[in-house]
Design a protein around this motif. Sequence first.
Motif, short mmCIF file in Angstrom:
data_model
loop_
_atom_site.label_atom_id
_atom_site.label_comp_id
_atom_site.label_asym_id
_atom_site.label_seq_id
_atom_site.Cartn_x
_atom_site.Cartn_y
_atom_site.Cartn_z
N ALA A 44 -1.77 -10.02 66.81
CA ALA A 44 -1.33 -9.23 65.66
C ALA A 44 -0.31 -10.02 64.83
CB ALA A 44 -0.73 -7.91 66.13
N ILE A 45 0.59 -10.74 65.52
CA ILE A 45 1.59 -11.56 64.83
C ILE A 45 0.92 -12.70 64.09
CG2 ILE A 45 3.55 -13.11 65.16
CD1 ILE A 45 4.37 -11.36 67.54
N ASP A 46 -0.05 -13.36 64.75
CA ASP A 46 -0.78 -14.46 64.11
C ASP A 46 -1.52 -13.98 62.87
OD1 ASP A 46 0.11 -16.21 66.00
OD2 ASP A 46 -1.72 -16.16 67.22
N GLU A 47 -2.14 -12.81 62.98
CA GLU A 47 -2.88 -12.27 61.84
C GLU A 47 -1.93 -11.87 60.71
OE1 GLU A 47 -6.36 -11.00 59.72
OE2 GLU A 47 -5.84 -12.49 61.24
N THR A 48 -0.76 -11.37 61.08
CA THR A 48 0.24 -11.04 60.06
C THR A 48 0.67 -12.29 59.31
OG1 THR A 48 1.11 -9.14 61.28
CG2 THR A 48 2.58 -10.17 59.69
N THR A 57 8.90 -7.38 59.33
CA THR A 57 8.67 -6.25 58.43
C THR A 57 7.20 -6.10 58.11
OG1 THR A 57 10.87 -6.53 57.45
CG2 THR A 57 9.27 -5.24 56.20
N TRP A 58 6.55 -7.23 57.77
CA TRP A 58 5.12 -7.19 57.45
C TRP A 58 4.30 -6.76 58.67
CZ3 TRP A 58 3.37 -6.53 52.95
CH2 TRP A 58 3.94 -7.14 51.82
N LEU A 59 4.69 -7.21 59.86
CA LEU A 59 3.98 -6.80 61.08
C LEU A 59 4.06 -5.28 61.24
CD1 LEU A 59 2.56 -7.39 63.78
CD2 LEU A 59 4.84 -7.71 64.79
N THR A 60 5.23 -4.72 61.01
CA THR A 60 5.41 -3.27 61.12
C THR A 60 4.54 -2.54 60.11
OG1 THR A 60 7.71 -3.62 61.82
CG2 THR A 60 7.10 -1.40 61.08
N VAL A 61 4.52 -3.04 58.88
CA VAL A 61 3.72 -2.42 57.82
C VAL A 61 2.23 -2.46 58.14
CG1 VAL A 61 3.02 -2.61 55.40
CG2 VAL A 61 5.43 -2.87 56.01
N TYR A 62 1.76 -3.64 58.56
CA TYR A 62 0.33 -3.79 58.82
C TYR A 62 -0.12 -2.96 60.02
CZ TYR A 62 0.29 -7.67 55.50
OH TYR A 62 0.39 -8.44 54.37
N LEU A 63 0.69 -2.88 61.07
CA LEU A 63 0.34 -2.06 62.22
C LEU A 63 0.34 -0.57 61.85
CD1 LEU A 63 2.24 -3.79 65.18
CD2 LEU A 63 -0.22 -3.77 64.74
N GLU A 91 16.86 1.04 55.60
CA GLU A 91 15.97 0.09 54.95
C GLU A 91 15.58 -0.94 56.00
OE1 GLU A 91 17.12 -3.11 51.97
OE2 GLU A 91 16.28 -1.57 50.64
N LEU A 92 14.30 -0.93 56.39
CA LEU A 92 13.85 -1.70 57.54
C LEU A 92 14.17 -3.19 57.39
CD1 LEU A 92 12.38 -1.82 60.24
CD2 LEU A 92 10.22 -2.04 58.98
N LEU A 93 13.84 -3.78 56.25
CA LEU A 93 14.06 -5.22 56.08
C LEU A 93 15.54 -5.57 56.23
CD1 LEU A 93 13.05 -8.04 55.42
CD2 LEU A 93 13.21 -7.47 52.98
N THR A 94 16.40 -4.76 55.65
CA THR A 94 17.84 -5.02 55.74
C THR A 94 18.31 -4.97 57.18
OG1 THR A 94 18.22 -4.10 53.54
CG2 THR A 94 20.12 -4.23 55.01
N GLU A 95 17.85 -3.98 57.93
CA GLU A 95 18.27 -3.84 59.33
C GLU A 95 17.70 -4.96 60.19
OE1 GLU A 95 20.52 -1.71 60.35
OE2 GLU A 95 20.65 -1.01 58.27
N LEU A 96 16.47 -5.38 59.92
CA LEU A 96 15.88 -6.48 60.68
C LEU A 96 16.60 -7.79 60.38
CD1 LEU A 96 12.05 -5.68 60.42
CD2 LEU A 96 13.53 -5.49 62.43
N LYS A 97 17.09 -7.95 59.16
CA LYS A 97 17.87 -9.13 58.83
C LYS A 97 19.16 -9.18 59.65
CE LYS A 97 16.38 -10.02 54.06
NZ LYS A 97 16.82 -10.09 52.64
N LEU A 117 -2.58 -0.77 66.09
CA LEU A 117 -1.32 -0.29 66.65
C LEU A 117 -1.54 0.31 68.03
CD1 LEU A 117 1.69 0.40 66.45
CD2 LEU A 117 1.07 2.47 65.20
N GLN A 118 -2.61 1.07 68.19
CA GLN A 118 -2.90 1.70 69.47
C GLN A 118 -3.17 0.65 70.55
OE1 GLN A 118 -2.55 4.75 70.33
NE2 GLN A 118 -3.39 4.57 72.39
N ARG A 119 -3.89 -0.42 70.21
CA ARG A 119 -4.18 -1.48 71.19
C ARG A 119 -2.88 -2.20 71.59
NH1 ARG A 119 -8.85 -2.32 67.92
NH2 ARG A 119 -7.84 -4.03 66.78
#
Length: 381
Positions: free
Chosen positions: A364-368, A316-322, A188-194, A329-331
């Motif tokens: 990308a982080i700012d936009e997230t 988590t949101w950055l990962t989802v949006y990319l 679970e990505l969010l749990t691991e990132l926490k 994501l490619q850039r």
Amino acid sequence: MTSKNVDSELVWLILAAVVGAYAFLSGFLKKTNELYYVLRLGKKKHSSLPPGDMGWPFIGNMISFVRAFRSQNPDSFTNNLVRRYGDTGIYKTSLFGNPSIIVCSPELCRKVLTDDERFEYGYPSSLNKLLGEVRSLHGVSNSEHRHLRKLLSSPINGHESLSKHIEYIEDTVVSSLEEWIHNNSQIELLTELKKINFRVMTRILMGSADSISESMTKHYARLFDGLMSPLPIDVPGFTYHRALQARKILLNVIQAHLDERRCKNNDDPNNKTGVIDLLLEAKDEEDGEKLDNELIVNLLLGFLLAGHETTAHAATWLTVYLHDHPESLQRVREEQVEIVRRRPSSQKGLTLNEIRQMECLSKAIDETMRYAIGNFPKGNR
């Protein structure tokens, strides 16, 4: 008419009566609750209130607020207000046991956050009990709040401060990624990132990654759940009660580390590597006295809680949006590859200069942050 038809009509009649009674009772209770708050303001102030509703007695609109917060569309609570009352940018409601005003337009938010003469820091009593009723970041004067905020943010914000922690952050993230790769089960990505962020925040704030066991994350989770509890009732079995118990455990752990840290600093000044050490040396701007233990512990508890949750959610949101925007994501990927390609063969690990070159990732982080936090209907962004 057969008995079967009579029974069917009777069932529908009872059902209609129940639905009608519920609708009447619901409307009556909500109207009574709103009148209770409105009449306390007086006629003059009542006329200037924004649109909205106060919800149920005692509960207010907390159930719908928490439901939206925990859903995949947390902005649905505000979006519903916009849909019902128009795009005014300001609405009345009742949250955390208090009558509240929700502000969601940039102009009004800016005014509230910068006008210290008309607006003061304030939190519901239920939150104060969890974060510290008196000696905490939100329980001090405005001037002391600014002083503490500057003191606490200086070792965290900025490139110079970041450079002290780059190596540890990179090692922590890389080792976690390698662990994920060799893990045959789903994660679970969010749990691991926490977990990652908890180790990093513990290192920065407490001066050591091993100062607070990772098992303490469950207590932080309970404390965070208590902050969002629709019913702040301190009775065994309720979420809010479990949060208060978790707070006691965390305070004891942080206090023990504080005592240990104070002894080590007396023996060796070179041990002063965390925010905790700055707080031990800091003095109150008003009386020149050093900060007391209760304030230091509450500050560290609040920062660990805030950093543990918010950064993990942002990542988590950055990962989802990319993932959902492969071109972006490619850039970002091409930028990272180019930075590594220019790296000298003798270099090991990430550098501050390389982080400064990550313009695409930074955007990308700012936009997230802009989208995830400020994703309101058109006109309120």
